[in-house]
Design an enzyme around this catalytic site. Structure first.
Site, PDB file in Angstrom:
ATOM      1  N   GLU A   1       1.393  -7.051  11.432  1.00  0.00           N
ATOM      2  CA  GLU A   1       0.915  -6.882  10.049  1.00  0.00           C
ATOM      3  C   GLU A   1       1.989  -6.243   9.163  1.00  0.00           C
ATOM      4  OE1 GLU A   1      -2.588  -4.466  10.848  1.00  0.00           O
ATOM      5  OE2 GLU A   1      -1.576  -2.709  10.074  1.00  0.00           O
TER       6      GLU A   1
ATOM      7  N   GLU B   1      -4.331  -5.008  19.404  1.00  0.00           N
ATOM      8  CA  GLU B   1      -3.444  -5.145  18.247  1.00  0.00           C
ATOM      9  C   GLU B   1      -2.452  -3.985  18.139  1.00  0.00           C
ATOM     10  OE1 GLU B   1      -5.694  -5.537  14.629  1.00  0.00           O
ATOM     11  OE2 GLU B   1      -4.044  -4.760  13.424  1.00  0.00           O
TER      12      GLU B   1
ATOM     13  N   ASN C   1       0.805  -1.219   0.000  1.00  0.00           N
ATOM     14  CA  ASN C   1       0.000   0.000   0.000  1.00  0.00           C
ATOM     15  C   ASN C   1       0.840   1.273   0.000  1.00  0.00           C
ATOM     16  OD1 ASN C   1      -2.452   1.256  -0.055  1.00  0.00           O
ATOM     17  ND2 ASN C   1      -3.011   0.792   2.071  1.00  0.00           N
TER      18      ASN C   1
ATOM     19  N   HIS D   1     -15.294  -5.274  10.925  1.00  0.00           N
ATOM     20  CA  HIS D   1     -14.877  -3.965  11.422  1.00  0.00           C
ATOM     21  C   HIS D   1     -16.062  -3.076  11.745  1.00  0.00           C
ATOM     22  CE1 HIS D   1     -10.510  -3.841  10.153  1.00  0.00           C
ATOM     23  NE2 HIS D   1     -10.902  -5.041   9.853  1.00  0.00           N
TER      24      HIS D   1
ATOM     25  N   ARG E   1     -14.146  -6.103  15.453  1.00  0.00           N
ATOM     26  CA  ARG E   1     -13.172  -5.097  15.873  1.00  0.00           C
ATOM     27  C   ARG E   1     -13.896  -3.782  16.090  1.00  0.00           C
ATOM     28  NH1 ARG E   1      -8.109  -2.552  12.400  1.00  0.00           N
ATOM     29  NH2 ARG E   1      -9.576  -0.887  11.990  1.00  0.00           N
TER      30      ARG E   1
ATOM     31  N   ASP F   1      -7.588  -2.218  17.557  1.00  0.00           N
ATOM     32  CA  ASP F   1      -6.291  -1.955  16.917  1.00  0.00           C
ATOM     33  C   ASP F   1      -5.763  -0.587  17.360  1.00  0.00           C
ATOM     34  OD1 ASP F   1      -4.114  -1.713  15.233  1.00  0.00           O
ATOM     35  OD2 ASP F   1      -5.238  -2.061  13.368  1.00  0.00           O
TER      36      ASP F   1
ATOM     37  N   ARG G   1       0.390 -11.494  13.387  1.00  0.00           N
ATOM     38  CA  ARG G   1      -0.469 -10.913  12.343  1.00  0.00           C
ATOM     39  C   ARG G   1       0.152 -10.953  10.949  1.00  0.00           C
ATOM     40  NH1 ARG G   1      -4.922  -8.870  11.797  1.00  0.00           N
ATOM     41  NH2 ARG G   1      -4.354  -6.740  11.250  1.00  0.00           N
TER      42      ARG G   1
ATOM     43  N   TYR H   1      -7.742   7.041  13.105  1.00  0.00           N
ATOM     44  CA  TYR H   1      -7.498   5.803  12.371  1.00  0.00           C
ATOM     45  C   TYR H   1      -8.659   4.835  12.612  1.00  0.00           C
ATOM     46  CZ  TYR H   1      -6.432   1.023  11.645  1.00  0.00           C
ATOM     47  OH  TYR H   1      -6.561  -0.276  11.249  1.00  0.00           O
TER      48      TYR H   1
ATOM     49  N   ASP I   1      -6.283  -3.483   1.355  1.00  0.00           N
ATOM     50  CA  ASP I   1      -5.100  -3.321   0.502  1.00  0.00           C
ATOM     51  C   ASP I   1      -4.425  -4.666   0.215  1.00  0.00           C
ATOM     52  OD1 ASP I   1      -4.735  -2.370   3.383  1.00  0.00           O
ATOM     53  OD2 ASP I   1      -2.665  -2.823   2.893  1.00  0.00           O
TER      54      ASP I   1
ATOM     55  N   HIS J   1      -3.384 -10.506   8.874  1.00  0.00           N
ATOM     56  CA  HIS J   1      -3.850  -9.224   8.362  1.00  0.00           C
ATOM     57  C   HIS J   1      -4.767  -9.473   7.166  1.00  0.00           C
ATOM     58  CE1 HIS J   1      -2.310  -5.117   6.596  1.00  0.00           C
ATOM     59  NE2 HIS J   1      -3.453  -4.958   7.235  1.00  0.00           N
TER      60      HIS J   1
ATOM     61  N   HIS K   1      -2.833   0.537  16.321  1.00  0.00           N
ATOM     62  CA  HIS K   1      -2.097   1.012  15.141  1.00  0.00           C
ATOM     63  C   HIS K   1      -0.755   1.664  15.500  1.00  0.00           C
ATOM     64  CE1 HIS K   1      -2.296   2.122  10.758  1.00  0.00           C
ATOM     65  NE2 HIS K   1      -2.956   1.005  10.760  1.00  0.00           N
TER      66      HIS K   1
ATOM     67  N   TRP L   1       1.533   6.785  12.260  1.00  0.00           N
ATOM     68  CA  TRP L   1       0.128   6.789  11.812  1.00  0.00           C
ATOM     69  C   TRP L   1      -0.535   5.483  12.155  1.00  0.00           C
ATOM     70  CZ3 TRP L   1      -2.346   3.695   8.051  1.00  0.00           C
ATOM     71  CH2 TRP L   1      -3.742   3.967   7.940  1.00  0.00           C
TER      72      TRP L   1
ATOM     73  N   GLU M   1      -8.558 -11.658   9.777  1.00  0.00           N
ATOM     74  CA  GLU M   1      -9.216 -10.366   9.548  1.00  0.00           C
ATOM     75  C   GLU M   1      -9.937 -10.398   8.203  1.00  0.00           C
ATOM     76  OE1 GLU M   1      -6.533  -7.034   9.226  1.00  0.00           O
ATOM     77  OE2 GLU M   1      -8.161  -5.585   9.379  1.00  0.00           O
TER      78      GLU M   1
HETATM   79  C1  GCO Z   1      -5.615  -3.515   9.896  1.00  0.00           C
HETATM   80  C2  GCO Z   1      -4.597  -2.546   9.443  1.00  0.00           C
HETATM   81  C3  GCO Z   1      -4.945  -1.731   8.240  1.00  0.00           C
HETATM   82  C4  GCO Z   1      -3.718  -0.925   7.809  1.00  0.00           C
HETATM   83  C5  GCO Z   1      -3.573  -0.962   6.336  1.00  0.00           C
HETATM   84  C6  GCO Z   1      -2.344  -0.217   5.858  1.00  0.00           C
HETATM   85  O1  GCO Z   1      -5.521  -3.920  11.038  1.00  0.00           O
HETATM   86  O2  GCO Z   1      -6.457  -3.881   9.103  1.00  0.00           O
HETATM   87  O3  GCO Z   1      -4.080  -1.830  10.509  1.00  0.00           O
HETATM   88  O4  GCO Z   1      -6.090  -0.965   8.436  1.00  0.00           O
HETATM   89  O5  GCO Z   1      -3.808   0.375   8.248  1.00  0.00           O
HETATM   90  O6  GCO Z   1      -3.545  -2.284   5.909  1.00  0.00           O
HETATM   91  O7  GCO Z   1      -2.111  -0.429   4.518  1.00  0.00           O
HETATM   92 MG    MG Z   2      -3.915  -3.289  12.149  1.00  0.00          MG
END
Ligand code: GCO
Ligand code: MG
Length: 403
Positions: free
Chosen positions: A263, A237, A38, A123, A148, A211, A284, A160, A317, A313, A213, A403, A340
């Protein structure tokens, strides 16, 4: 001998960018591999076209392990997301070919099914706690056994995991990175409230996940883990970035909340300490970014020895080719935990018709030989590449943050 005759890369953007490798054999089946990274798609496309494909021509497509070793050891420059996504694409395509040559769905070549179906999580997200819970109730009505939860943070304009669209979430949303703002203090206040409300409204018969992140420090993550313990989350996560695997020791000392990470990992070496010291509960890593089925199986086998389960994951993407590969892997490995599942749009599914299916909170890869995914190249050609970046994140005073 099943000779590799040609290989090429197809880049398409049916709503979002995907990079797909197609390998053709002389008088044999063709195979597909996902190479999508991505926001850095063309780097992998070039790595494949300019540096990998010339080395594949004439090789025996059946020799999956040898080709994996050739591309990994042979490059001299090891690991990294670009290299490992490219190797993954080759690996997936070769497993696809082997399955088709055998007339068997891939999971049969991986030892057969270890379970009937693969539990997935959906989600649920919303700007407020109330909206998030309403969405979670809808997921539960659709049969999901695991959900989630992500919600907006009061005082922050965007967060996010909270989408503009009800069911589809696409963070790579602009041709230059969007800038978002972050406050750990504000975030740490809202998440326990979200989980308290969720248990009250959803009860205890559904798994709840969250998550972070990669946005906290270890001691902040420890605090959050403790605060969530009464609500028994399935996992927390990516609590901290795992560049320093030892960070998880500190989190682990403080909380019994199960931890998931990985991930962004692309190699077993990214997870060695985490797994060996049992600092996490779920790994992940997934097929496309962690060197394909061949390498992910190695990670899973190592994890199994340490009571760590898989939780691949599965964001949008990762193309339907990866989704299929992940489901074959999930169905076969003994230490599967959860998968996921973030639905692709209809446009994407039309470019990649597939045999996998969802029913009652679980998925199955289907019985088509190989991966069970096709690429409609005519449709793919109607959606040219469009540059798109993931956002970047700053603290309220302007400092760059994860991020
Ligand atoms: C998740 C991930 C995604 C990522 C994305 C980045 O847990 O699904 O954190 O949301 O942000 O795959 O490319
Ligand atoms: Mg994630």
């Amino acid at each position: 001998m099943l000779e590799i005759k040609s290989a090429r890369v197809v880049v398409t953007c049916p709503g979002r960018n995907f990079v797909t490798l197609k390998i053709e054999t002389a008088d044999g089946p063709t195979g597909l591999g996902d190479a999508t990274l991505n926001g850095r798609e063309l780097a992998v496309a070039s790595y494949l076209s300019d540096h990998v494909i010339p080395c594949l021509i004439g090789r025996d497509a059946h020799r999956i392990e040898d080709i994996w070793q050739y591309l990994y050891r042979g490059a001299y420059w090891r690991r990294g997301p670009v290299t490992m996504s490219a190797i993954a694409a080759v690996d997936m395509a070769l497993w696809d070919i082997k399955g088709k040559a055998a007339g068997l769905p891939l999971y049969q070549l991986l030892g057969g099914a270890s379970r009937e179906r693969v539990m997935v999580y959906g989600h649920a997200n919303g700007t407020t706690i109330g909206d998030t819970i309403d969405r979670a109730l809808e997921y539960r009505d659709q049969g999901y056994k695991a959900i989630r939860l992500q919600c907006g943070v009061p005082g922050l304009p965007a967060t996010y995991g909270v989408s503009k669209d009800k069911y589809f979430y696409e963070p790579a949303d602009a041709d230059l990175p969007t800038e978002t703002v972050w406050s750990t203090e504000k975030y740490l206040r809202v998440v326990p409230e979200l989980f308290a409300a969720a248990r009250e409204k959803l009860g205890w018969d559904v798994h709840l996940l969250h998550d972070v992140h990669h946005r906290l420090t270890p001691i902040e993550a420890a605090r959050l883990g403790k605060d969530l313990e009464p609500y028994r989350p399935f996992w927390l996560e990516d609590a901290v970035p795992a560049d320093n695997q030892e960070s998880f020791r500190l989190i682990r000392q403080h909380t019994t909340t199960p931890l998931a990470v990985g991930e962004v990992f692309n190699s077993i070496w990214d997870a060695k300490t985490l797994i060996q010291e049992q600092l996490i509960d779920y790994i992940r890593a997934t097929v496309v970014h962690a060197g394909g089925i061949t390498h992910l199986r190695r990670i899973a086998a190592f994890a199994d020895m340490h009571n760590v389960r898989t939780g691949c994951h599965g964001a949008t993407d990762l193309s339907p080719v990866t989704m299929a590969a992940a489901l074959h892997f999930d169905l076969s490995v003994p230490n599967f935990g959860i998968q996921e599942y973030m639905r692709h749009t209809d446009e994407t599914d039309a470019v990649f018709p597939h045999a996998y299916r969802f029913a009652d909170g679980a998925m199955h890869p289907g019985e088509a030989p190989g991966l069970g995914v096709e690429l409609d190249e005519e449709r793919a050609a109607r959606h040219p590449y469009k540059r798109a970046y993931l956002p970047v994140n700053r603290l309220e005073d302007g400092t760059m943050h994860d991020w």
